[in-house]
Structures are given as structure tokens and as C-alpha cells.
Design a protein around this motif. Structure first.
Motif, PDB file in Angstrom:
ATOM      1  N   THR A   1       0.820  -1.217   0.000  1.00  0.00           N
ATOM      2  CA  THR A   1       0.000   0.000   0.000  1.00  0.00           C
ATOM      3  C   THR A   1       0.847   1.257   0.000  1.00  0.00           C
ATOM      4  O   THR A   1       0.522   2.247  -0.653  1.00  0.00           O
ATOM      5  CB  THR A   1      -0.933   0.012   1.222  1.00  0.00           C
ATOM      6  N   THR A   2       1.952   1.229   0.727  1.00  0.00           N
ATOM      7  CA  THR A   2       2.828   2.401   0.800  1.00  0.00           C
ATOM      8  C   THR A   2       4.257   1.990   0.489  1.00  0.00           C
ATOM      9  O   THR A   2       4.646   0.829   0.622  1.00  0.00           O
ATOM     10  CB  THR A   2       2.787   3.061   2.186  1.00  0.00           C
ATOM     11  N   ALA A   3       5.046   2.987   0.070  1.00  0.00           N
ATOM     12  CA  ALA A   3       6.475   2.801  -0.166  1.00  0.00           C
ATOM     13  C   ALA A   3       7.238   3.708   0.780  1.00  0.00           C
ATOM     14  O   ALA A   3       6.943   4.909   0.876  1.00  0.00           O
ATOM     15  CB  ALA A   3       6.829   3.119  -1.616  1.00  0.00           C
ATOM     16  N   ALA A   4       8.216   3.155   1.484  1.00  0.00           N
ATOM     17  CA  ALA A   4       8.953   3.922   2.492  1.00  0.00           C
ATOM     18  C   ALA A   4       9.796   5.011   1.846  1.00  0.00           C
ATOM     19  O   ALA A   4      10.340   4.847   0.751  1.00  0.00           O
ATOM     20  CB  ALA A   4       9.843   2.987   3.302  1.00  0.00           C
TER      21      ALA A   4
ATOM     22  N   ALA B   1      10.974  10.412   4.867  1.00  0.00           N
ATOM     23  CA  ALA B   1       9.989  11.118   5.698  1.00  0.00           C
ATOM     24  C   ALA B   1       8.685  10.338   5.686  1.00  0.00           C
ATOM     25  O   ALA B   1       8.614   9.219   6.166  1.00  0.00           O
ATOM     26  CB  ALA B   1       9.805  12.542   5.190  1.00  0.00           C
ATOM     27  N   ASN B   2       7.625  10.909   5.127  1.00  0.00           N
ATOM     28  CA  ASN B   2       6.333  10.237   5.079  1.00  0.00           C
ATOM     29  C   ASN B   2       6.303   9.196   3.958  1.00  0.00           C
ATOM     30  O   ASN B   2       6.839   9.431   2.873  1.00  0.00           O
ATOM     31  CB  ASN B   2       5.217  11.261   4.859  1.00  0.00           C
ATOM     32  N   ALA B   3       5.655   8.075   4.205  1.00  0.00           N
ATOM     33  CA  ALA B   3       5.551   7.030   3.190  1.00  0.00           C
ATOM     34  C   ALA B   3       4.699   7.505   2.019  1.00  0.00           C
ATOM     35  O   ALA B   3       3.744   8.267   2.191  1.00  0.00           O
ATOM     36  CB  ALA B   3       4.955   5.773   3.803  1.00  0.00           C
ATOM     37  N   ASN B   4       5.051   7.062   0.824  1.00  0.00           N
ATOM     38  CA  ASN B   4       4.286   7.383  -0.372  1.00  0.00           C
ATOM     39  C   ASN B   4       3.217   6.328  -0.604  1.00  0.00           C
ATOM     40  O   ASN B   4       3.449   5.132  -0.391  1.00  0.00           O
ATOM     41  CB  ASN B   4       5.201   7.445  -1.602  1.00  0.00           C
ATOM     42  N   ASP B   5       2.048   6.770  -1.059  1.00  0.00           N
ATOM     43  CA  ASP B   5       0.971   5.861  -1.435  1.00  0.00           C
ATOM     44  C   ASP B   5       1.263   5.328  -2.829  1.00  0.00           C
ATOM     45  O   ASP B   5       1.430   6.102  -3.772  1.00  0.00           O
ATOM     46  CB  ASP B   5      -0.355   6.628  -1.404  1.00  0.00           C
TER      47      ASP B   5
ATOM     48  N   VAL C   1       8.592  -4.621  -2.137  1.00  0.00           N
ATOM     49  CA  VAL C   1       9.065  -3.419  -2.837  1.00  0.00           C
ATOM     50  C   VAL C   1       8.104  -3.092  -3.963  1.00  0.00           C
ATOM     51  O   VAL C   1       7.688  -3.974  -4.726  1.00  0.00           O
ATOM     52  CB  VAL C   1      10.484  -3.632  -3.399  1.00  0.00           C
ATOM     53  N   ALA C   2       7.735  -1.826  -4.088  1.00  0.00           N
ATOM     54  CA  ALA C   2       6.870  -1.367  -5.178  1.00  0.00           C
ATOM     55  C   ALA C   2       7.720  -1.055  -6.404  1.00  0.00           C
ATOM     56  O   ALA C   2       8.780  -0.434  -6.311  1.00  0.00           O
ATOM     57  CB  ALA C   2       6.087  -0.132  -4.753  1.00  0.00           C
TER      58      ALA C   2
END
Length: 347
Positions: A286-289, A292-296, A331-332
């Protein structure tokens, strides 16, 4: 006037198959939260023209000089609406909520910036007005030279939201797609066709709204309009616009939207979908690290752009979305397709 600072290029840009992806030709700082932020998530988007790069971050817009990265102008989309000097009497005047798109129209040499607008319930924070799409069109090729604003009501009832808007420029018009939600959840994919040449002249233009038909056994969701550019070939006269999705894959489904009769008010008609098989994939995390903030990752929604290509060997569209990396599913990874429009192939 502010200037964009330089950024250090990444140490390495790694491609697949043992090759390397070329690094960017220029790096400069875009809009930031402290000075221009006005909502979350940021939804950063942008496009490049001959002399400018225009970026939108949620409900802010920045215009940069392409050659130097200098920030020439920046404001909120509410500020952009106010700069047009003409109130429309709709929520687009002062309730721009973001989810922006920026597209440079190479045929008309104009800039298109869109976002959605609605009012919110002060207690729940949910939309409590009809959903509008606010379409800004630059008056000239120079995006600092003023804008027109065209508000389009996208929902019949209050509380409905035309979400995830996406934009494609076509020979005859400008096409947008939306995921239409109501209080009970997702309804259907809605599309909007705008009379490109007239609105780029600042004239009253025709708008047509329609819905994609459902497909038995598959939810039709997150469709993307094809985008054409002079550099990649002009669609033939009369060629329908194309709306595609990979939701419910592994299949690319593409609908054809006939060119509306703008003069006589004949609505666009939808045919399809045609289906092209693609290799199976696993949805990305769902998210990629990030630091800072994780990406959707938005897997498996198609991501901007669905780019149209006209070549001697045949017309095609290029699509991309995120999947789970086959070698490491945590991993995305981006996956690309080139889908032939004549032979129905996908590579």
C-alpha cells in the motif's frame, strides 16, 4: 519573486536488464509545505512546455522558468480563481480542494490545470455540496499571462464526490475521468468531454458528461484518458478518445468515446471495452517507504499519463502502474505497457 535552489542528483539511477536510466537534465526545488502547502496528501503533479514548468501540489500552483528553475509565480488555486477577475457563482471561486492535474496542450499551446471543489460539513468534514471540477485554461502560451476558469458540476446530488480526476488532451477536445463516490461508496467511472478550441479562446464551450458501462464480473474503476502530443503524433481526424483501466486485471480494458458534435449538441457515445491480456502481477504494498512520510503506491491504478503514440508500424498507447517487485514483493515497482490499437497486442 523567489528562486529555486539546486539539488544534488542521485548517486545512481538503476534500470532493468543491466542498463541505466539517464538522470534528469535539470533539478530544482518545487513548491513546499511551509510556504505553499494547503492540504494533504500533497498529490504533486506537473508538466513541461517550451519555456515553463507548471507544478501543482494539492491546492497550490507554481510556475517555473524551465531553463533556470526560477519560480516566477505561485499561489493557491483559490488565488488563481480570484485572479481571473470573474466570479462564477460556484464552489470553484473559493473552495478548491486539490487533487490537481497539470497538462500542457501542444496543439493549442495552452496550459490546462484542474482540481475538484466542494464545501465541507463543519462537523464531519465530509463533502456536503455537489462536486465540481474546476478547469483553468491559460489565456496565452505564457502561464503567467492570466487564466480562464470553467466550473463544471460533476455530481447530481450533494455529498457525491468526483474523485481521482485525470486529464487527457485529444485532437478534438479535452477529456477527464473520475471515480464517482456517494455516501454509500463507489458508484461508477464518470467522464467529461470539453470543447478544447473554444475554451482555449476564452469562449463559452460545450461540455458532455457520461458514465462508463459496467463489465460483468469486474469493477470498472480508475480509468485514464489517453493524452496526445504533437511530438508523439496527432490522432487521425475522427479518431475516438480512449479511456483505459487495468483494475480487475490482468487485462488492459479500453473504451472508445466518439467525438461529440459540439455544434449540434450530439452527445459522445461509448463503445467497448476492448480487452488486451497482460502478464499477471501482484499488487504492490500500500505504501512505499521514504526518508519522511511514506508514499501511497496507488497500486494497481493506472498513473498519469496514458500517452498516445502514432507510428508507421501502428498506433498505440503507453500505460504504467505500480506492482509488487517479482523478486521482492515488499518493494513497489513501476510496470509499463505499450498497447497496440490496431493489432491488440501488449508489450
Amino acid at each position: 519573486m523567489a528562486t529555486g535552489g539546486s539539488l544534488v542528483p542521485p548517486d545512481e539511477t538503476v534500470g532493468t536488464g543491466g542498463g541505466t536510466v539517464p538522470g534528469p537534465s535539470r533539478l530544482f526545488r518545487g513548491l513546499d509545505w511551509a510556504n505553499w502547502g494547503c492540504g494533504r496528501p500533497p498529490d504533486p503533479v506537473g508538466d513541461v512546455g517550451p519555456s515553463h514548468y507548471v507544478q501543482a501540489v494539492n491546492c497550490s500552483i507554481g510556475i517555473f522558468e524551465k531553463a533556470t528553475g526560477t519560480l516566477l509565480a505561485a499561489t493557491t488555486l483559490n488565488g488563481l480563481a480570484a485572479s481571473t477577475g470573474a466570479l462564477t457563482g460556484t464552489v470553484c471561486d473559493a473552495h478548491n480542494e486539490g487533487d490537481p492535474v497539470v497538462v500542457y496542450d501542444t496543439f493549442g499551446d495552452r496550459w490546462i490545470v484542474t482540481d475538484f471543489a466542494f464545501t465541507r460539513d463543519p462537523v464531519t468534514g465530509k463533502a456536503n455540496s455537489p462536486s465540481y471540477e474546476c478547469v483553468f485554461v491559460s489565456k496565452t502560451a505564457d502561464p503567467t499571462g492570466g487564466w480562464y476558469l470553467y466550473p463544471v458540476r460533476m455530481s447530481e446530488t450533494s455529498g457525491d464526490l468526483a474523485d481521482y480526476p485525470k486529464v487527457g488532451v485529444w485532437r478534438d477536445g479535452i477529456y477527464l475521468t473520475f471515480n464517482l463516490f456517494g455516501p454509500a461508496g463507489f458508484k461508477n467511472v464518470r467522464f467529461l468531454a470539453l470543447e478544447r478550441e473554444r475554451i482555449e479562446r476564452g469562449e463559452a464551450g460545450t461540455a458532455f458528461i457520461g458514465d462508463l458501462p459496467q463489465v460483468s464480473g469486474t469493477t470498472v474503476f480508475a480509468a485514464l484518458p489517453a493524452n496526445a502530443r504533437l511530438q508523439t503524433g496527432t490522432p487521425p481526424a475522427g479518431m475516438p478518445a480512449l479511456l483505459s483501466t487495468v483494475w480487475g486485471g490482468p487485462t488492459v480494458r479500453t473504451w472508445s468515446v466518439s467525438i461529440p458534435d459540439w455544434t449540434n449538441g450530439t452527445r459522445a457515445t461509448v463503445t467497448g471495452p476492448t480487452s488486451v491480456a497482460i502478464p499477471t502481477f501482484t499488487a504492490a504494498p500500500t505504501t512505499a517507504a521514504t526518508p519522511a512520510n511514506a508514499n501511497d503506491t496507488l497500486s494497481p491504478r493506472l498513473m498519469m499519463q496514458s500517452q498516445y503514440l502514432r507510428r508507421p508500424e501502428g498506433d498505440s498507447i503507453v500505460l504504467t502502474h505500480t506492482i509488487a517487485n517479482p523478486a521482492k514483493t515488499t518493494v513497489a515497482t513501476a510496470r509499463w505497457y505499450q498497447v497496440g490499437l490496431s493489432d491488440g497486442s501488449a508489450v
